[in-house]
Write a protein that holds these residues in place. Structure first.
Motif, PDB file in Angstrom:
ATOM      1  N   ALA B 114      38.757  36.789  46.959  1.00  0.00           N
ATOM      2  CA  ALA B 114      39.444  37.407  45.457  1.00  0.00           C
ATOM      3  C   ALA B 114      40.841  38.355  46.308  1.00  0.00           C
ATOM      4  CB  ALA B 114      39.063  37.295  44.907  1.00  0.00           C
ATOM      5  N   LYS B 115      40.353  39.264  47.386  1.00  0.00           N
ATOM      6  CA  LYS B 115      41.812  39.834  48.117  1.00  0.00           C
ATOM      7  C   LYS B 115      43.237  39.167  48.118  1.00  0.00           C
ATOM      8  CE  LYS B 115      37.860  43.853  48.622  1.00  0.00           C
ATOM      9  NZ  LYS B 115      37.317  44.568  49.958  1.00  0.00           N
ATOM     10  N   TYR B 116      42.685  37.751  48.754  1.00  0.00           N
ATOM     11  CA  TYR B 116      43.231  37.193  50.174  1.00  0.00           C
ATOM     12  C   TYR B 116      44.080  36.432  49.270  1.00  0.00           C
ATOM     13  CZ  TYR B 116      41.045  40.724  52.879  1.00  0.00           C
ATOM     14  OH  TYR B 116      40.286  41.738  53.586  1.00  0.00           O
ATOM     15  N   GLY B 117      43.613  35.405  47.959  1.00  0.00           N
ATOM     16  CA  GLY B 117      43.898  34.544  47.375  1.00  0.00           C
ATOM     17  C   GLY B 117      43.321  33.930  46.626  1.00  0.00           C
ATOM     18  N   LYS B 118      43.667  33.099  45.808  1.00  0.00           N
ATOM     19  CA  LYS B 118      43.064  32.771  44.798  1.00  0.00           C
ATOM     20  C   LYS B 118      41.791  31.726  45.208  1.00  0.00           C
ATOM     21  CE  LYS B 118      47.260  31.342  42.259  1.00  0.00           C
ATOM     22  NZ  LYS B 118      48.632  30.710  42.131  1.00  0.00           N
ATOM     23  N   TYR B 119      40.523  32.255  44.496  1.00  0.00           N
ATOM     24  CA  TYR B 119      39.529  31.579  44.671  1.00  0.00           C
ATOM     25  C   TYR B 119      38.626  30.331  43.539  1.00  0.00           C
ATOM     26  CZ  TYR B 119      35.988  34.179  42.636  1.00  0.00           C
ATOM     27  OH  TYR B 119      35.609  35.654  42.267  1.00  0.00           O
ATOM     28  N   SER B 120      38.261  29.375  43.515  1.00  0.00           N
ATOM     29  CA  SER B 120      37.404  29.183  42.806  1.00  0.00           C
ATOM     30  C   SER B 120      35.845  28.872  42.635  1.00  0.00           C
ATOM     31  CB  SER B 120      37.935  27.250  41.882  1.00  0.00           C
ATOM     32  OG  SER B 120      39.436  27.264  42.351  1.00  0.00           O
ATOM     33  N   GLN B 121      35.452  29.524  41.345  1.00  0.00           N
ATOM     34  CA  GLN B 121      33.663  28.921  41.347  1.00  0.00           C
ATOM     35  C   GLN B 121      33.132  28.277  41.225  1.00  0.00           C
ATOM     36  OE1 GLN B 121      33.084  33.599  40.686  1.00  0.00           O
ATOM     37  NE2 GLN B 121      31.438  32.287  39.532  1.00  0.00           N
ATOM     38  N   ASN B 122      32.980  27.579  41.630  1.00  0.00           N
ATOM     39  CA  ASN B 122      31.788  26.482  40.969  1.00  0.00           C
ATOM     40  C   ASN B 122      30.887  26.379  39.998  1.00  0.00           C
ATOM     41  OD1 ASN B 122      33.862  25.136  43.807  1.00  0.00           O
ATOM     42  ND2 ASN B 122      34.152  23.328  42.760  1.00  0.00           N
TER      43      ASN B 122
END
Lengths: 336, 336
Positions: B114-122
């Motif tokens: 999350a420090k470096y971009g968007k992420y989705s938790q599935n």
């Protein structure tokens, strides 16, 4: 402090370690403190490892007289990892830093810092050490960075520079006993020692990896994730060995400065470098190895010959090297 | 493959290593290949260390049948360092990534990302393994990340998930012999093994520290700066030991899955956890240690008891543990 080893090791890092320490590690390698387990098989959260970690920190604090408002951290990633960690942790305050580039290592550190903000190079002349009065320092720099001993170029700071009101960051990795990053002379590779003033913590950039975040590491007492446990373990033993053998003062005075060629210092460069005779250098290394003197080849970026005289090198080791050099000079040097 | 050690070590990492390897390291500790120097005193650019580094890479390639278009890298910084290295190297392509969060380790990896971009938790449900058909994957993700074996939570993927056209990143650090990051079962701490497809290189973010830059490390064959040489050295020996003992297939079949309590897997969690009886757990650890069975305490975040059965654990080690557990159950368990 004698060496029971048959080889003389003048490597610049990883470098010679005290033979008593190596023997001790060997003795307890299969069963650490009679647990029936090797230290390298034990959890970093076991009481045995936690004790090693604590004792290493205490020994660094005692040996270097580190004031209580400084944190002592053990990181991974070597000097190059710390080149990134410094701007990632300290450059946020003003967005810029001053780098006193006096050789290979400070140039690498400055290059890494450029990824994270602005930096000024103050000292471009690597051949002659520039007088401090000629430096143009930025009063708004987050810090002034310098490398105390440029081991590739043979440039050593005569004294700690005056950074005025700006925090000073020093790479002390190649000083006899003094430490800052890769403790090449106080242990094997795999651990970096960082000593940082508490009030500078808490300013890491958002993009700082947790493993390089000084604040995070300080909070977790250097066991935030699995460290290179063996490296810290051996380092702790070397630190106790230094204490037992008279501490930092004894390490500094044990070897009287010797003049070899035209250079005086703790790391000697001779026979060549950029202007050297490569075949003569190869001959030097070959002849030295016949006498079991190893790791005398200069850094790959400049060539030449280099002898590093860290803590574990004894006066008699140096005397043997000098004797060989004098004989080599007689045999292969210019005839009168 | 027997153990000459008196202790039984069920630690989750650092963990038990083959006794033949430990003995071998001890034997040559003071003089590596008759050089008169310890391996830990030798330069990472010495021919001896370069050979170790090359052999370790070859052994990983051979044991895991790594195709030639994948690079094998040895990094420092442990699993947590790699949690940052993955987005720093691979997230730039689209600016986002999918993380299959199934437990403690994948959650940590996602937090770092999350420090470096968007992420989705599935996958938010940690108790029951979610069916792959229920996942909502982002087709524009730079990669799909998953942790094959969540050692704290006891969740193991039944098979490699289908990431469709998106590159798959797998944390394989706690699989019997399979590896991806901290090789806790193939060596001491201090080295991470990363296997990465060549065409994914060259996309590191500007803020990526050099030591975590896969492209840079690949170019320099993992000797870009001083590695934790001892860690790579021991790992290489363990890899040769695995080869000698039948390779990966033998490591996987050597221990027949045993049912202990209600869980089957390579890492067993039993007696408690969140709903456990802490005093009974402490008793279990105490009684086990009397029998020289160590490192059975569960991860500090969940408590309970954990026995990790990595490569060096033998069938007879497990039989002894099971025998003790049955007796413990008889003495302290609910009476009929």
């Amino acid at each position: 402090m004698g060496s029971s080893q048959s080889a003389l090791n003048f490597g610049a890092g990883p470098a010679k370690l005290p033979s008593e320490v190596l023997y001790d590690v060997q003795q307890e390698f299969l069963s650490y403190k009679n647990t029936g387990m090797s230290l390298i098989e034990m959890s970093h959260r076991s009481k045995e490892y936690m004790e090693i970690n604590d004792n290493a920190e205490k020994a660094v604090r005692e040996l270097l007289k580190v004031p209580s408002n400084y944190k002592i951290l053990f990181l991974q990633g070597g000097g190059c990892g710390t080149f990134a960690a410094i701007p990632l942790n300290l450059m946020n305050r003003t967005g810029s830093a001053d780098y006193a580039v006096t050789g290979t290592w400070s140039a690498k550190a400055a290059k890494e810092a450029a990824k994270y903000g602005k930096y000024s190079q103050n000292l471009r002349d690597r051949e002659v050490f520039p007088d401090e009065s000629t430096w143009t320092l930025n009063p708004n720099a987050s810090y002034l960075y310098y490398c105390d001993n440029e081991t590739v170029d043979g440039v050593e700071f005569p004294k700690i520079p005056n950074s005025h009101d700006v925090p000073l960051v020093a790479d002390m990795s190649s000083i006899r006993c003094y430490i800052w990053r890769c403790p090449k002379n106080i242990g094997p590779s795999g651990v970096v020692v960082v000593i940082v003033r508490e009030d500078l913590l808490g300013n890491a950039m958002k993009v700082c990896p947790s493993v390089l975040d000084f604040t995070h590491v300080a909070k977790e007492k250097s066991i935030h994730n699995t460290p290179s446990t063996f490296s810290v373990y051996v380092m702790e033993k070397v630190l106790q060995w230094i204490k037992k053998n008279g501490g930092v003062a004894a390490m500094q005075t044990q070897i009287v400065p010797l003049t070899i060629g035209s250079e005086v210092g703790l790391i000697y460069h001779f026979v060549g470098g950029k202007n050297g005779n490569e075949s003569l250098e190869a001959k030097f290394v070959e002849e030295a190895e016949k006498l079991k003197m190893y790791q005398l080849k200069g850094h790959r970026s400049v060539g030449g010959i280099r002898a590093s005289l860290y803590n574990a090198i004894t006066v008699s080791d140096v005397e043997l090297l000098v004797k060989f050099m004098v004989e080599f000079q007689k045999q292969y040097g210019p005839k009168p």
